[in-house]
Write a protein that holds these residues in place. Structure first.
Motif, PDB file in Angstrom:
ATOM      1  N   GLY A  82      76.220  63.457   4.837  1.00 17.63           N
ATOM      2  CA  GLY A  82      75.967  62.945   3.506  1.00 17.63           C
ATOM      3  C   GLY A  82      77.134  62.222   2.888  1.00 17.63           C
ATOM      4  N   ARG A  83      78.345  62.568   3.290  1.00 16.60           N
ATOM      5  CA  ARG A  83      79.530  61.860   2.792  1.00 16.60           C
ATOM      6  C   ARG A  83      80.476  61.544   3.949  1.00 16.60           C
ATOM      7  NH1 ARG A  83      83.921  65.988   0.229  1.00 16.60           N
ATOM      8  NH2 ARG A  83      83.468  67.822   1.493  1.00 16.60           N
ATOM      9  N   ALA A  84      79.882  61.436   5.126  1.00 18.84           N
ATOM     10  CA  ALA A  84      80.684  61.166   6.312  1.00 18.84           C
ATOM     11  C   ALA A  84      79.882  60.317   7.275  1.00 18.84           C
ATOM     12  CB  ALA A  84      81.098  62.482   6.978  1.00 18.84           C
ATOM     13  N   MET A  85      80.568  59.815   8.286  1.00 17.80           N
ATOM     14  CA  MET A  85      79.881  59.023   9.307  1.00 17.80           C
ATOM     15  C   MET A  85      80.725  58.977  10.562  1.00 17.80           C
ATOM     16  SD  MET A  85      80.359  55.262   7.546  1.00 17.80           S
ATOM     17  CE  MET A  85      79.548  55.853   6.054  1.00 17.80           C
ATOM     18  N   LEU A  86      80.038  58.908  11.681  1.00 16.03           N
ATOM     19  CA  LEU A  86      80.680  58.743  12.973  1.00 16.03           C
ATOM     20  C   LEU A  86      81.006  57.262  13.152  1.00 16.03           C
ATOM     21  CD1 LEU A  86      81.420  60.014  15.762  1.00 16.03           C
ATOM     22  CD2 LEU A  86      79.078  59.491  16.472  1.00 16.03           C
ATOM     23  N   LEU A  87      82.300  56.922  13.190  1.00 20.23           N
ATOM     24  CA  LEU A  87      82.688  55.520  13.334  1.00 20.23           C
ATOM     25  C   LEU A  87      82.566  55.041  14.777  1.00 20.23           C
ATOM     26  CD1 LEU A  87      85.861  55.111  11.082  1.00 20.23           C
ATOM     27  CD2 LEU A  87      83.471  54.596  10.545  1.00 20.23           C
ATOM     28  N   GLY A  88      82.823  55.936  15.700  1.00 25.74           N
ATOM     29  CA  GLY A  88      82.764  55.555  17.102  1.00 25.74           C
ATOM     30  C   GLY A  88      83.337  56.645  17.978  1.00 25.74           C
ATOM     31  N   GLU A  89      83.140  56.497  19.268  1.00 27.39           N
ATOM     32  CA  GLU A  89      83.634  57.457  20.249  1.00 27.39           C
ATOM     33  C   GLU A  89      84.726  56.783  21.065  1.00 27.39           C
ATOM     34  OE1 GLU A  89      80.266  59.561  22.259  1.00 27.39           O
ATOM     35  OE2 GLU A  89      79.073  58.334  20.889  1.00 27.39           O
ATOM     36  N   VAL A  90      85.934  57.326  20.958  1.00 26.65           N
ATOM     37  CA  VAL A  90      87.103  56.762  21.606  1.00 26.65           C
ATOM     38  C   VAL A  90      87.382  57.522  22.896  1.00 26.65           C
ATOM     39  CG1 VAL A  90      89.605  56.465  21.424  1.00 26.65           C
ATOM     40  CG2 VAL A  90      88.136  55.916  19.478  1.00 26.65           C
ATOM     41  N   VAL A  91      87.655  56.795  23.956  1.00 27.34           N
ATOM     42  CA  VAL A  91      88.098  57.399  25.210  1.00 27.34           C
ATOM     43  C   VAL A  91      89.582  57.130  25.342  1.00 27.34           C
ATOM     44  CG1 VAL A  91      87.796  57.495  27.706  1.00 27.34           C
ATOM     45  CG2 VAL A  91      85.822  57.030  26.230  1.00 27.34           C
ATOM     46  N   GLY A  92      90.367  58.198  25.311  1.00 24.09           N
ATOM     47  CA  GLY A  92      91.813  58.066  25.325  1.00 24.09           C
ATOM     48  C   GLY A  92      92.374  57.766  26.701  1.00 24.09           C
ATOM     49  N   PRO A  93      93.698  57.608  26.788  1.00 23.06           N
ATOM     50  CA  PRO A  93      94.343  57.262  28.063  1.00 23.06           C
ATOM     51  C   PRO A  93      94.084  58.277  29.173  1.00 23.06           C
ATOM     52  CG  PRO A  93      95.859  56.967  26.220  1.00 23.06           C
ATOM     53  CD  PRO A  93      94.658  57.655  25.676  1.00 23.06           C
ATOM     54  N   ASN A  94      93.891  59.549  28.807  1.00 27.68           N
ATOM     55  CA  ASN A  94      93.649  60.580  29.814  1.00 27.68           C
ATOM     56  C   ASN A  94      92.175  60.763  30.132  1.00 27.68           C
ATOM     57  OD1 ASN A  94      92.758  61.780  27.484  1.00 27.68           O
ATOM     58  ND2 ASN A  94      94.011  63.637  27.667  1.00 27.68           N
ATOM     59  N   GLY A  95      91.321  59.900  29.580  1.00 21.62           N
ATOM     60  CA  GLY A  95      89.893  59.986  29.840  1.00 21.62           C
ATOM     61  C   GLY A  95      89.142  60.914  28.906  1.00 21.62           C
ATOM     62  N   GLN A  96      89.871  61.584  28.000  1.00 16.68           N
ATOM     63  CA  GLN A  96      89.230  62.506  27.072  1.00 16.68           C
ATOM     64  C   GLN A  96      88.528  61.726  25.966  1.00 16.68           C
ATOM     65  OE1 GLN A  96      89.107  66.215  26.967  1.00 16.68           O
ATOM     66  NE2 GLN A  96      87.465  65.374  25.709  1.00 16.68           N
ATOM     67  N   ARG A  97      87.320  62.160  25.634  1.00 14.82           N
ATOM     68  CA  ARG A  97      86.519  61.494  24.606  1.00 14.82           C
ATOM     69  C   ARG A  97      86.753  62.141  23.245  1.00 14.82           C
ATOM     70  NH1 ARG A  97      81.669  58.468  24.612  1.00 14.82           N
ATOM     71  NH2 ARG A  97      81.896  58.428  26.873  1.00 14.82           N
ATOM     72  N   TRP A  98      86.851  61.316  22.220  1.00 14.87           N
ATOM     73  CA  TRP A  98      87.040  61.782  20.849  1.00 14.87           C
ATOM     74  C   TRP A  98      86.051  61.074  19.928  1.00 14.87           C
ATOM     75  CZ3 TRP A  98      90.929  65.277  19.331  1.00 14.87           C
ATOM     76  CH2 TRP A  98      91.907  65.556  20.297  1.00 14.87           C
ATOM     77  N   ASP A  99      85.403  61.838  19.063  1.00 10.69           N
ATOM     78  CA  ASP A  99      84.668  61.273  17.930  1.00 10.69           C
ATOM     79  C   ASP A  99      85.652  60.917  16.827  1.00 10.69           C
ATOM     80  OD1 ASP A  99      82.250  61.783  19.140  1.00 10.69           O
ATOM     81  OD2 ASP A  99      81.610  63.330  17.724  1.00 10.69           O
ATOM     82  N   LEU A 100      85.473  59.751  16.228  1.00 14.43           N
ATOM     83  CA  LEU A 100      86.186  59.412  14.996  1.00 14.43           C
ATOM     84  C   LEU A 100      85.201  59.560  13.854  1.00 14.43           C
ATOM     85  CD1 LEU A 100      88.294  56.274  15.972  1.00 14.43           C
ATOM     86  CD2 LEU A 100      88.955  58.675  16.005  1.00 14.43           C
TER      87      LEU A 100
END
Length: 477
Positions: A82-100
């Motif tokens: 309601g006051r937030a949003m998923l901007l995108g999913e980042v895959v870092g240098p080590n291959g780990q995925r992060w939600d922003l």
């Protein structure tokens, strides 16, 4: 770093949205170490503009997720970002995925009657708490950047607006599965489970066997998380199912609080009039919430498998807790009298309102024989009532055969000296609202090394002052 948006492809799982830019944003905090881990080499101006909703990085696809949840025991069929949003999913240098995940970016279809904004007070509280928990070794979402704004936001009073960018390996909640189960759209549940397996746990198979193993893993991680909360004296405050992470992360910091004086019935959320989420209720609530998740997954996982996984919850929680408590007391082996030693200690602590964090930290100075250290006695309103317990404890320490130095090292490695007490957070908030981030910076520095002595900052490791009891923290926090 690359952006690989998988969740936003599920158009049935939410709504594509556009951030509403904050006015006159100012970058207040940036987690440079986390940004490096994500491989995001951006300028401060870029961080400011992304966190304030002014601009997006190429390939970002803002998306508000829909979910449901049991809130204070009652079911709410549609909640969501309601006051937030998923901007995108980042895959870092080590291959780990992060939600922003951006909070305070304006209204979404799930804002209900809210304005979709965040205030500096609650945003800074989340930033500080999530970093404190991370450095205590407890699974949590992470704070990436914080901006302030001159834009007024109306709560109980007019407050300065803010934007908080946080990161986590996934923001999937129990409530995601509840939404599709109770809305009559169970066909989407396997898709979400497969997404979780693909992005987080690729060792699991995408079938009934893998789904059962996934649920068992969620049970284990939830039990471990709540046991760790209990060990450090952390109260979440709003353990609704929509605030429960499928990855066992501490999620959605609102009216949280770390214990000052030990009180097993402590309620950190002043909106929780019945004490549903009191400190000593957290283990039971975690199990209740897992039962709600199990119900939502009952169409794809056999009942027997769900029951078996749920049956392991108490053992996992108690095993983690009892092992952690022994370590907090400088014990390695297990003796039959230990549970009674723990119970009697907590009864005395509750009766005399002993500061939880200071007690365990200073207890490390007590040797297996000899006098009780003065600074430990200073925490007690009636030291004579502890005489028998101290004798029992010192006898128990002598059985371990450790040197005093070895025992202190063990205890100081698990008992933090610095925690985020409410009054410390409040002081940082009041200064931040005046444009001064120095107190927040000091806290972040201390909380990044919570087990180190840092003697020049001893004032931050003292029991809370009397005025701290007047602080009121509610769901709006």
């Amino acid at each position: 770093m690359r952006i690989d948006n998988q969740y936003a492809k599920f158009d049935w799982a939410g709504t594509a949205v556009t951030p509403a830019p904050l006015l006159s944003p100012r970058l207040l905090l940036l987690n440079a170490d986390l940004a490096d881990e994500l491989g995001m080499a951006l300028s401060e101006a870029q961080w400011r503009d992304i966190t304030s909703g002014q601009q997006l990085m190429p390939d970002m696809q803002p998306f508000a997720q829909v979910y449901a949840g049991h809130q204070f025991g009652g079911f709410s069929p549609q909640l969501g970002d309601g006051r937030a949003m998923l901007l995108g999913e980042v895959v870092g240098p080590n291959g780990q995925r992060w939600d922003l995940h951006l909070k305070g970016a304006g209204k979404t279809p799930y804002s209900r009657f809210g304005d979709g904004r965040a205030v500096l007070r609650s945003s800074l509280r989340e930033y500080l708490a999530s970093e404190a928990m991370h450095h205590l070794g407890i699974a949590t979402t992470r704070a990436l950047a914080l901006v302030g704004s001159k834009e007024p936001v109306y709560r109980e009073q007019v407050e300065p607006g803010a934007g908080l960018l946080r990161a986590a390996h996934s923001h999937l909640r129990f409530g995601h599965f509840e939404f599709f189960y109770y809305s009559g759209k169970p066909e989407h549940i396997p898709t979400l489970l497969n997404y979780l397996i693909d992005t987080q746990w690729p060792d699991l198979s995408k079938d009934a066997t893998g789904y059962a193993a996934l649920f068992a893993r969620v049970v284990e991680k939830t039990a471990t998380l709540i046991a760790q909360w209990q060990l450090v004296g952390f109260c979440h405050g709003v353990l609704n199912t929509d605030n429960m992470s499928m990855l066992g992360l501490t999620l959605d910091y609102g009216p949280y609080g770390f214990l000052d004086a030990y009180d097993p019935d402590h309620i950190c959320n002043h909106s929780d009039h019945a004490g549903r989420y009191a400190y000593d209720q957290q283990p039971a609530v975690g199990y209740w919430n897992l039962q709600r998740l199990a119900q939502s997954l009952s169409g794809v996982i056999e009942i027997e498998a769900l029951q078996q996984a749920l049956g392991s919850y108490e053992q996992q929680l108690m095993s983690t807790y009892s092992q952690g408590m022994r370590q907090k007391l400088g014990l390695t082996t297990w003796e039959d009298e230990d549970p009674a030693l723990f119970r009697d200690m907590f009864a005395l602590m509750a009766a005399q309102k002993v500061d939880y964090t200071c007690w365990f930290r200073r207890l490390a100075e007590l040797a297996p024989s000899g006098a009780v250290p003065t600074n430990l006695q200073a925490l007690l309103s009636d030291a004579t009532a502890w005489s028998e317990w101290f004798v029992r404890y010192q006898t128990r320490l002598a059985q371990e055969g450790k040197t005093q130095a070895e025992k202190e090292q063990q205890m100081n490695a698990i008992n933090p000296k610095y925690i985020l007490r409410n009054h410390l957070a409040q002081q940082a908030i009041e200064q931040a609202e005046q444009g001064d981030m120095s107190e927040a910076d000091t806290l972040l520095m201390l909380l990044a090394r919570p087990f180190d002595e840092q003697p020049e900052f001893n004032a931050y490791a003292m029991p809370a002052p009397d005025w701290a009891e007047t602080l009121s923290i509610s769901c709006s926090s």
